[in-house]
Design a protein around this motif. Structure first.
Motif, short mmCIF file in Angstrom:
data_model
loop_
_atom_site.label_atom_id
_atom_site.label_comp_id
_atom_site.label_asym_id
_atom_site.label_seq_id
_atom_site.Cartn_x
_atom_site.Cartn_y
_atom_site.Cartn_z
N THR B 2 0.95 -2.10 -1.65
CA THR B 2 1.46 -0.75 -0.82
C THR B 2 1.09 0.26 -1.18
O THR B 2 0.37 0.42 -2.21
N SER B 3 1.57 1.55 -0.61
CA SER B 3 0.79 2.70 -1.21
C SER B 3 1.86 3.27 -2.02
O SER B 3 1.76 4.46 -2.28
N ARG B 118 -6.69 -2.26 -4.16
CA ARG B 118 -5.91 -0.94 -3.97
C ARG B 118 -6.25 -0.29 -2.75
O ARG B 118 -7.44 0.08 -2.64
N ASP B 119 -5.12 0.19 -1.95
CA ASP B 119 -5.72 1.18 -0.85
C ASP B 119 -6.40 2.32 -1.28
O ASP B 119 -6.91 3.02 -0.48
N TRP B 120 -5.97 2.90 -2.39
CA TRP B 120 -6.60 3.98 -3.10
C TRP B 120 -8.10 3.84 -3.26
O TRP B 120 -8.76 5.15 -3.73
N LEU B 151 -10.72 -2.72 1.39
CA LEU B 151 -9.50 -1.53 1.41
C LEU B 151 -10.44 -0.52 1.02
O LEU B 151 -9.99 0.84 1.13
N LYS B 153 -13.03 0.55 2.47
CA LYS B 153 -13.22 0.92 3.85
C LYS B 153 -14.78 1.37 3.80
O LYS B 153 -15.08 2.55 4.56
#
Lengths: 245, 245
Positions: B2-3, B118-120, B151, B153
């Motif tokens: 999650t963020s 991780r999304d970051w 993730l 992107k």
């Protein structure tokens, strides 16, 4: 300079694939085409066998096609980065070789001091401009240098690579970087024990080079010069002054 | 993942500016933020002091702001590349630090094995994915690895960096490169004499590393693998196994 392309290229040696040991392409497999002859005589030149006319009997006048065939042979026909070095390769007619190689998917990087500008610089993939600092004993003609950038038309990936022996060289590098703020900078600790031109695998002061490397890293960090890369000549650390690797 | 961004980052050491010694940013001044803790235990780990929980008493739980202030202090407020390393920094909450630094013009590179996504990752400037070859004793979870790429992107500059000790590792590197043909590859000869975690400046077999480097250069050239860069750990050649440089 006109776009006339005489038939013959003066070649000191062609070898590889080995890795590029310096600068922006460090670590990348490449075939070196080292041309013979130079308009400079740097005090610490590490390629005198390709510079001093005393060795010109070892140089061959080759046609573009013959040089190309040798590159193909060495690379087994697999497209590779070709590094055009010297001496000063800018005084040779290399435009035709670049065109020929591009047809087959090869790429070309040129290493030059920036004293002679050619229209075929615009055809390069990578242009490494290496203006020589005070310790070389040479003086930079910045008008000629600017002409190199102008004729390259912003097409190749272009960088500055500056050898640093001492404080005066460091100041020169700082000024050169300030003059061309858009160009990435590579600082290279000087190999102060260059090989004599007639001796392969001559002794080398690795610890002295590493000492200069540490000094340069510390100096750039203290100055907060945090954009310039500091890289030694990796091939010297790996193979010493041995030629052809 | 999650963020959610917990407040505290587990830090082993923060040091620099020094040069990045490896891979795509080799030679570039950088401040290292080395986090504590790892989901791997590589046989030749060179940062056990940041991995083995035996040393966790040396790790500090720091707020994002405290880490950021230390980076600013070390860099004298001059924007610099920050290298997030470990251990595995992906298991730490680093998104806030990246956002904070970006506000001030700093850039961020992450080095991770690709086992935790991780999304970051999408906020990074450079993402170095370093899947571990057989000699590490670890097994690669390619689904987790693919999640890292997903993730991110496609935003950071992303490369593969693979340590090679022997033939089996080389074959692994070849297969990994074939699996991700769009990613630039950096091959790194293994430092087979990593420092023990409790000894700074331990002895090191430089000649053995250089021998492996020469072997790797020759092997890639013979295979006509002419796109992968081959680079040693420059900091080990320059400073040995000394920490904090």
């Amino acid at each position: 300079m006109t776009s006339v392309r005489p038939a013959e290229i003066r070649v000191s040696e062609i070898f590889g694939p080995t890795i590029q040991g310096e600068g922006i392409l460090i670590g990348l497999p490449t075939v070196f085409v080292r041309t013979g002859g130079c308009d400079y005589r740097c005090s610490w030149c590490d390629s005198l066998h390709a510079v001093d006319s005393e060795y010109r009997e070892d140089w061959r006048a080759m046609s573009t096609e013959d040089v190309w065939q040798e590159v193909v042979r060495l690379s087994g026909g697999s497209p590779v980065m070709v590094t055009l070095s010297g001496g000063n390769p800018a005084i040779q007619p290399l435009g035709g070789l670049i065109d020929r190689g591009h047809e087959e998917g090869y790429r070309f990087a040129l290493e030059t001091q920036g004293s002679v500008a050619r229209d075929w610089f615009a055809e390069l993939d990578v242009l490494v401009l290496s203006p020589k600092p005070p310790s070389s004993g040479m003086e930079t003609d910045w008008e000629a240098f600017d002409a190199c950038l102008r004729l390259s038309k912003g097409r190749p990936q272009t960088v500055l690579k500056i050898v640093v022996l001492d404080e005066a060289d460091y100041a020169y590098a700082r000024a050169a970087a300030a003059r061309y703020p858009h160009l990435p900078v590579y600082l290279q600790p000087c190999n102060h024990t260059p090989p004599p031109p007639d001796a392969d695998d001559a002794p080398i002061d690795v610890e002295g080079i590493l000492e200069r490397m540490r000094w340069l890293v510390d100096k750039a960090a203290e100055d907060r010069w945090l954009e310039a890369r500091v890289l030694p000549q990796l091939h010297v650390l790996i193979w010493g002054n041995k030629r052809g690797v």
